[in-house]
Scaffold this motif. Structure first.
Motif, PDB file in Angstrom:
ATOM      1  N   LEU A  69      -4.504   3.587  11.279  1.00  0.00           N
ATOM      2  CA  LEU A  69      -5.549   4.615  11.277  1.00  0.00           C
ATOM      3  C   LEU A  69      -6.292   4.615   9.945  1.00  0.00           C
ATOM      4  O   LEU A  69      -7.522   4.785   9.928  1.00  0.00           O
ATOM      5  CB  LEU A  69      -4.938   5.987  11.558  1.00  0.00           C
ATOM      6  CG  LEU A  69      -5.907   7.170  11.560  1.00  0.00           C
ATOM      7  CD1 LEU A  69      -7.013   6.981  12.597  1.00  0.00           C
ATOM      8  CD2 LEU A  69      -5.164   8.481  11.805  1.00  0.00           C
ATOM      9  N   ALA A  70      -5.591   4.411   8.845  1.00  0.00           N
ATOM     10  CA  ALA A  70      -6.249   4.370   7.534  1.00  0.00           C
ATOM     11  C   ALA A  70      -7.299   3.269   7.488  1.00  0.00           C
ATOM     12  O   ALA A  70      -8.391   3.452   6.926  1.00  0.00           O
ATOM     13  CB  ALA A  70      -5.219   4.171   6.428  1.00  0.00           C
ATOM     14  N   SER A  71      -6.987   2.124   8.078  1.00  0.00           N
ATOM     15  CA  SER A  71      -7.962   1.028   8.101  1.00  0.00           C
ATOM     16  C   SER A  71      -9.215   1.418   8.883  1.00  0.00           C
ATOM     17  O   SER A  71     -10.340   1.095   8.487  1.00  0.00           O
ATOM     18  CB  SER A  71      -7.329  -0.220   8.715  1.00  0.00           C
ATOM     19  OG  SER A  71      -6.278  -0.698   7.909  1.00  0.00           O
ATOM     20  N   ALA A  72      -9.008   2.127   9.993  1.00  0.00           N
ATOM     21  CA  ALA A  72     -10.152   2.577  10.788  1.00  0.00           C
ATOM     22  C   ALA A  72     -10.967   3.618  10.028  1.00  0.00           C
ATOM     23  O   ALA A  72     -12.205   3.592  10.041  1.00  0.00           O
ATOM     24  CB  ALA A  72      -9.669   3.140  12.120  1.00  0.00           C
ATOM     25  N   MET A  99      -0.318  -5.693   3.985  1.00  0.00           N
ATOM     26  CA  MET A  99      -1.114  -4.709   4.728  1.00  0.00           C
ATOM     27  C   MET A  99      -1.886  -3.796   3.780  1.00  0.00           C
ATOM     28  O   MET A  99      -3.072  -3.511   3.987  1.00  0.00           O
ATOM     29  CB  MET A  99      -0.192  -3.897   5.639  1.00  0.00           C
ATOM     30  CG  MET A  99       0.451  -4.736   6.738  1.00  0.00           C
ATOM     31  SD  MET A  99       1.814  -3.906   7.578  1.00  0.00           S
ATOM     32  CE  MET A  99       0.919  -2.726   8.580  1.00  0.00           C
ATOM     33  N   LEU A 100      -1.225  -3.349   2.712  1.00  0.00           N
ATOM     34  CA  LEU A 100      -1.905  -2.489   1.750  1.00  0.00           C
ATOM     35  C   LEU A 100      -2.985  -3.255   0.994  1.00  0.00           C
ATOM     36  O   LEU A 100      -4.054  -2.705   0.702  1.00  0.00           O
ATOM     37  CB  LEU A 100      -0.888  -1.890   0.778  1.00  0.00           C
ATOM     38  CG  LEU A 100      -0.061  -0.739   1.351  1.00  0.00           C
ATOM     39  CD1 LEU A 100       1.166  -0.467   0.485  1.00  0.00           C
ATOM     40  CD2 LEU A 100      -0.898   0.528   1.480  1.00  0.00           C
ATOM     41  N   SER A 101      -2.722  -4.514   0.662  1.00  0.00           N
ATOM     42  CA  SER A 101      -3.753  -5.341   0.021  1.00  0.00           C
ATOM     43  C   SER A 101      -4.968  -5.475   0.923  1.00  0.00           C
ATOM     44  O   SER A 101      -6.114  -5.406   0.461  1.00  0.00           O
ATOM     45  CB  SER A 101      -3.192  -6.729  -0.309  1.00  0.00           C
ATOM     46  OG  SER A 101      -2.159  -6.658  -1.259  1.00  0.00           O
ATOM     47  N   THR A 102      -4.712  -5.666   2.205  1.00  0.00           N
ATOM     48  CA  THR A 102      -5.816  -5.778   3.171  1.00  0.00           C
ATOM     49  C   THR A 102      -6.606  -4.487   3.250  1.00  0.00           C
ATOM     50  O   THR A 102      -7.847  -4.488   3.227  1.00  0.00           O
ATOM     51  CB  THR A 102      -5.261  -6.147   4.560  1.00  0.00           C
ATOM     52  OG1 THR A 102      -4.535  -7.375   4.471  1.00  0.00           O
ATOM     53  CG2 THR A 102      -6.377  -6.284   5.579  1.00  0.00           C
ATOM     54  N   LEU A 103      -5.886  -3.347   3.333  1.00  0.00           N
ATOM     55  CA  LEU A 103      -6.566  -2.054   3.366  1.00  0.00           C
ATOM     56  C   LEU A 103      -7.376  -1.834   2.088  1.00  0.00           C
ATOM     57  O   LEU A 103      -8.492  -1.307   2.131  1.00  0.00           O
ATOM     58  CB  LEU A 103      -5.545  -0.928   3.546  1.00  0.00           C
ATOM     59  CG  LEU A 103      -6.086   0.504   3.496  1.00  0.00           C
ATOM     60  CD1 LEU A 103      -7.177   0.728   4.530  1.00  0.00           C
ATOM     61  CD2 LEU A 103      -4.953   1.514   3.679  1.00  0.00           C
ATOM     62  N   ASP A 104      -6.838  -2.258   0.952  1.00  0.00           N
ATOM     63  CA  ASP A 104      -7.561  -2.075  -0.307  1.00  0.00           C
ATOM     64  C   ASP A 104      -8.821  -2.927  -0.342  1.00  0.00           C
ATOM     65  O   ASP A 104      -9.846  -2.514  -0.890  1.00  0.00           O
ATOM     66  CB  ASP A 104      -6.640  -2.417  -1.481  1.00  0.00           C
ATOM     67  CG  ASP A 104      -6.972  -1.612  -2.724  1.00  0.00           C
ATOM     68  OD1 ASP A 104      -7.158  -0.381  -2.603  1.00  0.00           O
ATOM     69  OD2 ASP A 104      -7.040  -2.202  -3.817  1.00  0.00           O
ATOM     70  N   GLN A 105      -8.738  -4.125   0.248  1.00  0.00           N
ATOM     71  CA  GLN A 105      -9.930  -4.962   0.342  1.00  0.00           C
ATOM     72  C   GLN A 105     -10.969  -4.332   1.267  1.00  0.00           C
ATOM     73  O   GLN A 105     -12.159  -4.271   0.934  1.00  0.00           O
ATOM     74  CB  GLN A 105      -9.544  -6.353   0.856  1.00  0.00           C
ATOM     75  CG  GLN A 105      -8.736  -7.189  -0.127  1.00  0.00           C
ATOM     76  CD  GLN A 105      -9.572  -7.764  -1.243  1.00  0.00           C
ATOM     77  OE1 GLN A 105     -10.779  -7.973  -1.083  1.00  0.00           O
ATOM     78  NE2 GLN A 105      -8.958  -8.037  -2.382  1.00  0.00           N
ATOM     79  N   ILE A 106     -10.525  -3.868   2.430  1.00  0.00           N
ATOM     80  CA  ILE A 106     -11.440  -3.249   3.401  1.00  0.00           C
ATOM     81  C   ILE A 106     -12.146  -2.038   2.802  1.00  0.00           C
ATOM     82  O   ILE A 106     -13.351  -1.828   2.988  1.00  0.00           O
ATOM     83  CB  ILE A 106     -10.670  -2.836   4.666  1.00  0.00           C
ATOM     84  CG1 ILE A 106     -10.177  -4.070   5.431  1.00  0.00           C
ATOM     85  CG2 ILE A 106     -11.529  -1.939   5.574  1.00  0.00           C
ATOM     86  CD1 ILE A 106      -9.206  -3.750   6.546  1.00  0.00           C
TER      87      ILE A 106
END
Length: 362
Positions: A69-72, A99-106
């Motif tokens: 959900l955070a990514s969305a 996963m957190l690295s990906t979210l931080d990039q997004i």
């Protein structure tokens, strides 16, 4: 100390933030949480905390997973920092670091994590995972955090602990924030406080009195100083802001009067182990009353109930004892989140600026 920051609990599980049958205008769906996040961002909030829940222990029948959900939400917001809660034991830290690295990039540097050691036994045994003794869960969480930082700061991660072993493993890309990606953690026990002192950036505290908060802050701050570290402090409170104090407390009484007794009792049974299993008997919910448990993080205790002026004054008192971040929960998210953000937060900022100019606050 810097200026106070404000976060809100994301209602990503059904049933809202109280165990009550009183009708509330709060929804757990993505579309609703998209609206709430955008309202919060437009109403002076800085952060959003997404809960982690997999089983319905107190009526939360539906749960949206936190980091998904955070990514969305990252894609539909511009400024909010998104704190995803995670259970070590259900996730491998190497995978979650990615996963957190990906979210931080997004999100262009807006990811954060809340490492939850776990209190609900069925969420582990139901998935075939072992249920560790209380202090062992915190030892595992500490290793989890150390592995996260290893992946975020080293070209190749290496770690050898009792719970995790990493053998020269790469992880690219790194978070935009690198090793400074904020790590939050809660817990009232000695094991929790010691862990926060050693590895966490923020120590989350359940709702409490000013005296109770100060005691926790003083203990953790002293432990952190012994480690050569500094820890910031986040205090939770259930906010009810109304035109009059009487109206606010009537809302509180209505919530408690309509409490779902079976769900409150179920929650009480679920958290008894968390509160009583430690040697000092000071784990979370160890001394929570029935009314406290209607808001399952003891949020009524904090006293964010009354007019905007009264609530702002209480928050200033929290600031004075060392609180860096206020985490709020609400009853009618559709309106209460915006009201708090537009009426209370600006008042707090005005009072903060005045007291700093007078030398009362650092």
């Amino acid at each position: 100390m810097g200026n106070l920051k404000f976060a809100y609990w994301v209602p990503n599980v059904s049933g809202g933030l109280v165990v009550s049958k009183l009708p509330q205008q709060t929804d757990w769906s993505f579309e609703a949480n998209k609206r709430y996040a955008q309202i919060a961002e437009d109403s002076n909030y800085d952060l959003a905390l997404l809960q982690t829940r997999f089983f319905a222990s107190y009526g939360a029948e539906n749960q949206l997973e936190a980091i998904t959900l955070a990514s969305a939400l990252a894609a539909v917001t511009d400024r909010l920092q998104l704190i995803s809660a995670v259970h070590p034991g259900l996730w491998h830290p190497a995978v979650y670091a990615k996963m957190l690295s990906t979210l931080d990039q997004i999100s262009e540097g807006r990811a954060a994590v809340n490492v939850v050691s776990g209190w609900f036994k069925q969420e582990f045994t139901g998935f075939g995972e072992p249920w560790l003794e209380h202090d062992e869960r915190y030892r595992r969480s500490e290793e989890f955090i150390r592995v996260l930082r290893e992946f975020w700061t080293k070209e190749k991660a290496a770690f050898s602990g009792d719970f995790y072993k990493i053998n020269d493993a790469p992880s690219k890309p790194k978070p935009v924030q690198g090793g400074d990606l904020p790590i939050f953690q809660g817990g009232n026990s000695s094991a929790a406080k010691q862990m926060a002192a050693r590895v966490s950036d923020y120590y989350f505290m359940n709702g409490n009195t000013l005296e109770g908060f100060k005691k926790q802050i003083d203990e953790v701050r002293e432990l952190a100083q012994q480690e050569g570290r500094e820890v910031k402090f986040a205090a939770h409170g259930f906010a009810i802001v109304r035109d009059s104090e009487e109206e606010a407390y009537q809302q509180l009484n209505d919530i408690v009067h309509a409490a779902d007794e079976d769900a409150v009792e179920g929650f009480k049974q679920s958290v008894q182990e968390a509160g009583q299993s430690t040697q000092d008997k000071q784990g979370m919910w160890a001394d929570s009353s029935y009314e406290d448990l209607v808001q399952y993080n003891d949020g009524f205790k904090t006293g964010l109930i009354g007019t905007a002026e009264q609530v702002a004054n209480q928050i200033i008192e929290l600031k004075k004892i060392g609180v860096d971040l206020i985490l709020t929960a609400h009853f009618h998210y559709e309106q209460d989140l915006e009201r708090f953000g537009k009426e209370v937060i600006p008042l707090v900022k005005e009072k903060e600026a005045k007291l700093k100019a007078e030398g009362v606050l650092a």
